[in-house]
Design a protein around this motif. Structure first.
Motif, PDB file in Angstrom:
ATOM      1  N   PRO A  94       0.808  -1.225   0.000  1.00 38.37           N
ATOM      2  CA  PRO A  94       0.000   0.000   0.000  1.00 38.37           C
ATOM      3  C   PRO A  94       0.843   1.277   0.000  1.00 38.37           C
ATOM      4  O   PRO A  94       0.489   2.262  -0.657  1.00 38.37           O
ATOM      5  N   VAL A  95       1.964   1.254   0.733  1.00 36.22           N
ATOM      6  CA  VAL A  95       2.864   2.411   0.730  1.00 36.22           C
ATOM      7  C   VAL A  95       3.463   2.595  -0.658  1.00 36.22           C
ATOM      8  O   VAL A  95       3.520   3.707  -1.194  1.00 36.22           O
ATOM      9  N   TYR A  96       3.888   1.507  -1.249  1.00 34.24           N
ATOM     10  CA  TYR A  96       4.477   1.544  -2.594  1.00 34.24           C
ATOM     11  C   TYR A  96       3.472   2.089  -3.606  1.00 34.24           C
ATOM     12  O   TYR A  96       3.814   2.945  -4.439  1.00 34.24           O
ATOM     13  N   GLU A  97       2.244   1.619  -3.542  1.00 30.34           N
ATOM     14  CA  GLU A  97       1.239   2.042  -4.516  1.00 30.34           C
ATOM     15  C   GLU A  97       0.896   3.527  -4.386  1.00 30.34           C
ATOM     16  O   GLU A  97       0.550   4.169  -5.372  1.00 30.34           O
ATOM     17  N   SER A  98       1.021   4.067  -3.169  1.00 32.68           N
ATOM     18  CA  SER A  98       0.672   5.478  -2.974  1.00 32.68           C
ATOM     19  C   SER A  98       1.853   6.415  -3.202  1.00 32.68           C
ATOM     20  O   SER A  98       1.652   7.606  -3.437  1.00 32.68           O
ATOM     21  N   THR A  99       3.078   5.874  -3.148  1.00 31.75           N
ATOM     22  CA  THR A  99       4.253   6.742  -3.275  1.00 31.75           C
ATOM     23  C   THR A  99       5.171   6.388  -4.436  1.00 31.75           C
ATOM     24  O   THR A  99       5.878   7.242  -4.942  1.00 31.75           O
ATOM     25  N   LYS A 100       5.208   5.121  -4.811  1.00 32.83           N
ATOM     26  CA  LYS A 100       6.133   4.551  -5.801  1.00 32.83           C
ATOM     27  C   LYS A 100       7.589   4.563  -5.313  1.00 32.83           C
ATOM     28  O   LYS A 100       8.297   3.568  -5.395  1.00 32.83           O
ATOM     29  N   ALA A 101       8.076   5.686  -4.821  1.00 32.43           N
ATOM     30  CA  ALA A 101       9.471   5.750  -4.388  1.00 32.43           C
ATOM     31  C   ALA A 101       9.712   4.966  -3.106  1.00 32.43           C
ATOM     32  O   ALA A 101      10.803   4.432  -2.890  1.00 32.43           O
ATOM     33  N   ASP A 102       8.694   4.862  -2.251  1.00 37.07           N
ATOM     34  CA  ASP A 102       8.842   4.161  -0.974  1.00 37.07           C
ATOM     35  C   ASP A 102       8.063   2.852  -0.979  1.00 37.07           C
ATOM     36  O   ASP A 102       7.667   2.361  -2.019  1.00 37.07           O
ATOM     37  N   THR A 180      24.374   5.976 -16.363  1.00 38.82           N
ATOM     38  CA  THR A 180      24.750   5.132 -17.495  1.00 38.82           C
ATOM     39  C   THR A 180      23.762   3.984 -17.659  1.00 38.82           C
ATOM     40  O   THR A 180      23.352   3.642 -18.785  1.00 38.82           O
ATOM     41  N   GLY A 181      23.357   3.379 -16.537  1.00 39.13           N
ATOM     42  CA  GLY A 181      22.364   2.311 -16.585  1.00 39.13           C
ATOM     43  C   GLY A 181      21.036   2.787 -17.136  1.00 39.13           C
ATOM     44  O   GLY A 181      20.388   2.096 -17.936  1.00 39.13           O
ATOM     45  N   LEU A 182      20.622   3.981 -16.719  1.00 35.90           N
ATOM     46  CA  LEU A 182      19.371   4.551 -17.228  1.00 35.90           C
ATOM     47  C   LEU A 182      19.463   4.808 -18.733  1.00 35.90           C
ATOM     48  O   LEU A 182      18.500   4.549 -19.478  1.00 35.90           O
ATOM     49  N   GLU A 183      20.595   5.302 -19.181  1.00 35.91           N
ATOM     50  CA  GLU A 183      20.767   5.567 -20.611  1.00 35.91           C
ATOM     51  C   GLU A 183      20.690   4.273 -21.418  1.00 35.91           C
ATOM     52  O   GLU A 183      20.055   4.220 -22.481  1.00 35.91           O
ATOM     53  N   GLN A 184      21.284   3.224 -20.879  1.00 32.97           N
ATOM     54  CA  GLN A 184      21.222   1.927 -21.561  1.00 32.97           C
ATOM     55  C   GLN A 184      19.791   1.377 -21.542  1.00 32.97           C
ATOM     56  O   GLN A 184      19.328   0.806 -22.542  1.00 32.97           O
ATOM     57  N   ALA A 185      19.091   1.564 -20.432  1.00 32.95           N
ATOM     58  CA  ALA A 185      17.702   1.106 -20.342  1.00 32.95           C
ATOM     59  C   ALA A 185      16.817   1.869 -21.324  1.00 32.95           C
ATOM     60  O   ALA A 185      15.970   1.281 -22.012  1.00 32.95           O
ATOM     61  N   ARG A 186      17.029   3.170 -21.412  1.00 34.38           N
ATOM     62  CA  ARG A 186      16.272   3.993 -22.370  1.00 34.38           C
ATOM     63  C   ARG A 186      16.513   3.529 -23.793  1.00 34.38           C
ATOM     64  O   ARG A 186      15.570   3.367 -24.587  1.00 34.38           O
ATOM     65  N   ASP A 187      17.785   3.297 -24.119  1.00 37.19           N
ATOM     66  CA  ASP A 187      18.126   2.884 -25.477  1.00 37.19           C
ATOM     67  C   ASP A 187      17.562   1.502 -25.812  1.00 37.19           C
ATOM     68  O   ASP A 187      17.331   1.185 -26.989  1.00 37.19           O
ATOM     69  N   ALA A 188      17.335   0.685 -24.756  1.00 34.94           N
ATOM     70  CA  ALA A 188      16.768  -0.653 -24.956  1.00 34.94           C
ATOM     71  C   ALA A 188      15.242  -0.636 -24.959  1.00 34.94           C
ATOM     72  O   ALA A 188      14.604  -1.685 -25.122  1.00 34.94           O
ATOM     73  N   GLY A 189      14.666   0.560 -24.776  1.00 33.53           N
ATOM     74  CA  GLY A 189      13.217   0.690 -24.829  1.00 33.53           C
ATOM     75  C   GLY A 189      12.500   0.430 -23.521  1.00 33.53           C
ATOM     76  O   GLY A 189      11.271   0.285 -23.499  1.00 33.53           O
ATOM     77  N   LEU A 190      13.215   0.377 -22.390  1.00 30.93           N
ATOM     78  CA  LEU A 190      12.567   0.149 -21.097  1.00 30.93           C
ATOM     79  C   LEU A 190      11.864   1.421 -20.624  1.00 30.93           C
ATOM     80  O   LEU A 190      12.239   2.548 -20.989  1.00 30.93           O
ATOM     81  N   ASP A 191      10.865   1.241 -19.793  1.00 30.33           N
ATOM     82  CA  ASP A 191      10.128   2.359 -19.200  1.00 30.33           C
ATOM     83  C   ASP A 191      10.923   2.868 -18.000  1.00 30.33           C
ATOM     84  O   ASP A 191      10.961   2.222 -16.947  1.00 30.33           O
ATOM     85  N   LEU A 192      11.555   4.024 -18.145  1.00 24.82           N
ATOM     86  CA  LEU A 192      12.420   4.542 -17.081  1.00 24.82           C
ATOM     87  C   LEU A 192      11.645   4.887 -15.812  1.00 24.82           C
ATOM     88  O   LEU A 192      12.217   4.870 -14.719  1.00 24.82           O
ATOM     89  N   SER A 193      10.370   5.173 -15.952  1.00 22.18           N
ATOM     90  CA  SER A 193       9.583   5.553 -14.770  1.00 22.18           C
ATOM     91  C   SER A 193       9.403   4.395 -13.791  1.00 22.18           C
ATOM     92  O   SER A 193       9.031   4.597 -12.639  1.00 22.18           O
ATOM     93  N   ARG A 194       9.696   3.179 -14.239  1.00 18.79           N
ATOM     94  CA  ARG A 194       9.530   2.005 -13.384  1.00 18.79           C
ATOM     95  C   ARG A 194      10.834   1.600 -12.691  1.00 18.79           C
ATOM     96  O   ARG A 194      10.859   0.635 -11.918  1.00 18.79           O
ATOM     97  N   ILE A 195      11.918   2.324 -12.965  1.00 21.44           N
ATOM     98  CA  ILE A 195      13.226   1.987 -12.393  1.00 21.44           C
ATOM     99  C   ILE A 195      13.538   2.956 -11.257  1.00 21.44           C
ATOM    100  O   ILE A 195      13.454   4.168 -11.418  1.00 21.44           O
ATOM    101  N   PHE A 196      13.909   2.398 -10.099  1.00 16.80           N
ATOM    102  CA  PHE A 196      14.215   3.215  -8.931  1.00 16.80           C
ATOM    103  C   PHE A 196      15.551   2.794  -8.331  1.00 16.80           C
ATOM    104  O   PHE A 196      15.976   1.644  -8.453  1.00 16.80           O
ATOM    105  N   SER A 197      16.190   3.745  -7.661  1.00 16.70           N
ATOM    106  CA  SER A 197      17.453   3.444  -6.984  1.00 16.70           C
ATOM    107  C   SER A 197      17.646   4.413  -5.823  1.00 16.70           C
ATOM    108  O   SER A 197      17.140   5.547  -5.848  1.00 16.70           O
ATOM    109  N   VAL A 198      18.349   3.935  -4.810  1.00 14.27           N
ATOM    110  CA  VAL A 198      18.827   4.800  -3.736  1.00 14.27           C
ATOM    111  C   VAL A 198      20.327   4.564  -3.594  1.00 14.27           C
ATOM    112  O   VAL A 198      20.836   3.496  -3.933  1.00 14.27           O
ATOM    113  N   ALA A 199      21.024   5.576  -3.093  1.00 15.96           N
ATOM    114  CA  ALA A 199      22.468   5.468  -2.859  1.00 15.96           C
ATOM    115  C   ALA A 199      22.713   5.599  -1.360  1.00 15.96           C
ATOM    116  O   ALA A 199      22.515   6.675  -0.789  1.00 15.96           O
TER     117      ALA A 199
END
Length: 367
Positions: A94-102, A180-199
């Motif tokens: 439920p938290v994920y569905e309401s925030t996506k980032a969390d 760099t990973g996002l650029e490769q994902a974009r070039d491969a046609g992936l939906d970037l809005s579904r990819i998340f990361s924290v550092a």
């Protein structure tokens, strides 16, 4: 009564708990923490799993079944940890569905692979597929070899929690690996809005190492700098993050739907009892960041923590002044970060060995 954790959340800090166990999941404790303590994410590691397995009986039946099937210790560890993370993800949905980032739960790749890029990638893929939940994170260490694995994971659409970051220099490498990973994902046609990361930028261990060296130097000037390095390091890291998200490279990815790789303050339990027990929470408040806390720190902040507003933005100059003072009294900061990374990887491996030994004993009891 002041809800201090609500105030922290309102300031834009995502509160994550650095702990997970089957007991928390099955007793409803994790759900209670979400409801009552504003917890919106969970991180875990092999030591946490080892403690959970050794302290209760909730794993006995699954271990017994796996032993009967002839499973070895690695498979038992894989099955019980991925099950806990999967079930944690369900509770966090439920938290994920309401925030996506969390609403996220993290699981680590095997630590023996920290200096092996290809094996780390393979481990991340296996964990991601086994947990099979969009709100999972796979933790990959920020070693030199880990950077390429981060890029590969992101390029495949695996959500990555980058762990064991100590220096700003390495953090810049982590951010570059993510882009760099996002650029490769974009070039491969992936939906970037579904990819998340924290550092995950480690905090308290920096003060532990630097304070030890300041004590050894022993001058009044050196001693006056105790307890200042960790926060200053984090402030410099955030300044580097601000540079990246202001760059044209990031803006192009953002326009394509990419999510920023949020800074996560990790290791925020205070090691020195002379310091305020909420130091690494209060002094690192800034919107759109994560603070992952052990329960002791979470409870301390709930009891007496303070939110004084944004304590991070625009503080890079002050932080650099602290670093200049540290260098001036003889602190070799590059060596500090080298030692911390080496010790971090070593602790990572010892933590895994502890988990293996705990599970092996459990398997012997159930055989």
């Amino acid at each position: 009564m002041t809800d201090r954790l609500q105030a922290l959340s309102d300031a834009g800090v995502s509160i994550w708990l650095d702990d997970l166990s089957r007991e928390r999941i099955e007793t409803g404790n994790l759900a209670e923490l979400i409801k009552d303590k504003h917890v919106v994410g969970v991180t875990t590691n092999p030591t946490i799993f080892a403690g959970a397995i050794s302290e209760g009986e909730r794993y006995d039946e699954q271990v017994r079944k796996l032993v009967a099937e002839g499973a070895d210790v690695d498979r038992v560890i894989f099955e019980i940890t991925t099950e806990d993370v999967r079930n944690g993800c369900e509770i966090m949905t439920p938290v994920y569905e309401s925030t996506k980032a969390d609403g996220r739960v993290s699981i680590e790749v095997e630590p023996d692979l920290a200096n092996d890029t290809e094996a780390t990638i393979a481990s991340a893929q296996r964990l991601w597929q086994a947990v099979d939940r969009p709100n999972a994170y796979v933790k990959i260490p920020a070693t030199e070899e880990g950077l390429s694995a981060i890029t590969a994971g992101i390029a495949e659409g695996i959500n990555v929690n980058v762990t064991l970051i100590f220096s700003v220099e390495r953090y810049r490498g982590v951010m570059d690996a993510y882009l760099t990973g996002l650029e490769q994902a974009r070039d491969a046609g992936l939906d970037l809005s579904r990819i998340f990361s924290v550092a995950s930028f480690f905090v308290s261990r920096v003060d532990t190492e630097v304070d030890k060296r300041l004590e050894a130097i022993g001058t009044d000037e050196a001693k006056a700098l105790r307890g200042k390095a960790a926060v200053a390091n984090a402030l410099l890291a955030y300044a580097a993050y601000e540079e990246v998200i202001a760059s044209d490279r990031w803006k192009q990815l953002a326009e394509a739907g990419a999510n920023p790789q949020r800074p996560l303050w990790a290791s925020t339990g205070v090691k020195n009892p002379d310091y305020p027990d909420t130091l690494y929470v209060t002094d690192l408040v800034v919107a759109d960041t994560v603070n992952t806390m052990p329960e002791k720190t979470l409870d301390a902040f709930a009891d007496h923590g303070e939110v004084k507003g944004d304590m991070v933005t625009g503080k890079g100059g002050e932080a650099q002044a602290v670093f200049d003072q540290l260098a001036g009294v003889g602190i070799d900061l590059p060596d500090v970060f080298r030692v911390l990374e080496e010790e971090g990887v070593d602790k990572f491996k010892k933590s895994w060995d502890e988990l293996v030994e705990t599970v092996r004993k459990q398997m012997e009891q159930e055989a």
